[in-house]
Design an enzyme around this catalytic site. Structure first.
Site, PDB file in Angstrom:
ATOM      1  CB  CYS A 281      -0.896  85.347  82.551  1.00 25.78           C
ATOM      2  SG  CYS A 281       0.131  86.319  81.776  1.00 25.78           S
TER       3      CYS A 281
ATOM      4  CB  SER B 154      -2.314  89.945  83.611  1.00 23.75           C
ATOM      5  OG  SER B 154      -2.183  90.850  82.255  1.00 23.75           O
TER       6      SER B 154
ATOM      7  CG  ASP C 271      -4.166  90.582  74.988  1.00 23.40           C
ATOM      8  OD1 ASP C 271      -5.347  90.797  74.563  1.00 23.40           O
ATOM      9  OD2 ASP C 271      -2.957  90.559  74.234  1.00 23.40           O
TER      10      ASP C 271
ATOM     11  CG  ASN D 108      -5.466  81.440  79.202  1.00 25.42           C
ATOM     12  OD1 ASN D 108      -5.339  82.751  79.266  1.00 25.42           O
ATOM     13  ND2 ASN D 108      -4.837  80.577  79.127  1.00 25.42           N
TER      14      ASN D 108
ATOM     15  CG  HIS E 293      -5.173  94.090  79.555  1.00 32.73           C
ATOM     16  ND1 HIS E 293      -4.772  93.289  80.739  1.00 32.73           N
ATOM     17  CD2 HIS E 293      -4.644  93.523  78.745  1.00 32.73           C
ATOM     18  CE1 HIS E 293      -3.973  92.263  80.529  1.00 32.73           C
ATOM     19  NE2 HIS E 293      -3.640  92.742  79.195  1.00 32.73           N
TER      20      HIS E 293
ATOM     21  CE1 TYR F  99      -1.064  95.730  75.945  1.00 33.82           C
ATOM     22  CE2 TYR F  99      -2.430  93.611  75.741  1.00 33.82           C
ATOM     23  CZ  TYR F  99      -1.429  94.447  76.496  1.00 33.82           C
ATOM     24  OH  TYR F  99      -0.432  93.747  77.278  1.00 33.82           O
TER      25      TYR F  99
END
Length: 276
Positions: free
Chosen positions: A157, A178, A180, A188, A218, A220
């Site tokens: 990622c 990507s 989450d 991160n 994104h 969820y």
């Protein structure tokens, strides 16, 4: 309010208000019960943090600083793909029968490459250039190795770091395909801010900007109620970030050499299910 709180809250509000929903489309991730895990997302978020002013950790929920640093050192210092060498269980869901994540993350950083100056893996090449040619515009790591993707348990990622100096100040860019946002965003940010501090220390440079580029940011579907709740919470000032003064070699750093002073936060209070 920490600056990281402001950035995180602005990102979440933007995604929820203006993001694209993939409901009705076929998606790869699933929840533990087998239900497709749909998301609302924004394309290409770019966040900038001035590490000389403030350490970018959020306070509206706790980021587990020690575990984040432990994983960073597992990838960058140990160059490991073996989950037993981590002090947390965050990679267990992706481990194969051999107890590794395949040829991913730390494995890629540890592969030696030939240069005119000699043989280096990607981490040692960064250190060499920062010490010997700090004005270079070629100080880049990339672990998105297409020839090995089929042997990775999870495609990387956070896949590329660019280090760039302005005089005696070190700046860095993390490119991420990507994210989450609820589970991993500040995790991160904290990790690669610490890495920028480490590289600055190792090379005798001052720390500057950390820039985080996220291609697919994104949230969820099952995380949305939690996101809406935590962005309304009380915020606290950012803590002070400390590195043990005596440590200057990249391979000597341990988790306990990093600390936060006056880190105040609100506990999440809920379990965040991870889509796999």
């Amino acid at each position: 309010m920490s600056f990281a709180d402001k950035v995180f809250i602005d990102n979440i509000k933007d995604i929820l208000a203006n993001g694209f929903w993939d409901k009705g489309l076929e998606v790869r991730p699933k929840w533990e019960d087998g239900t497709p895990a749909h998301t609302v997302k924004k394309f290409a978020l770019v966040n900038r943090y001035d590490l000389a002013k403030e350490f970018p950790i959020i306070t509206i929920r706790k980021t587990n600083f020690e575990s984040a640093v432990d994983e960073l050192l597992w990838i960058w210092q140990k160059k490991s793909n073996r989950v037993a060498e981590l002090n947390s269980r965050i990679w267990d869901a992706w481990a194969n029968e051999e107890g590794t994540i395949g040829k991913a993350y730390g494995y890629q950083l540890g592969i030696p490459h030939k240069y005119k100056e000699g043989s280096f893996d990607q981490v040692d090449r960064v250190i060499f250039d920062l010490k010997n040619n700090p004005q270079s515009r070629r100080i880049i790591t990339n672990i998105y190795n297409h020839s090995d993707l089929s042997e990775m348990q999870l495609y990387p990622c956070a896949y590329s770091m660019t280090f760039n100096t302005s005089g005696n100040t070190l700046n860095a860019i993390l490119n991420q395909r990507s994210q989450d946002m609820l589970v991993a965003n500040n995790w991160n940010v904290v990790q690669y801010s610490v890495l920028t501090h480490i590289m600055a220390r190792v090379a005798g440079l001052k720390v500057g900007e950390f820039v985080h580029v996220i291609a697919d940011a994104h949230i969820y579907d099952r995380h949305i109620p939690i996101a809406e709740e935590i962005i309304k919470r009380e915020q606290f000032p950012a803590p002070a970030f400390k590195i043990r003064d005596s440590v200057k070699d990249f391979y000597d750093f341990k988790v306990e050499d990093f600390s936060l002073e006056n880190y105040n936060f609100t506990l999440l209070g809920k379990k965040l299910e991870v889509a796999v």
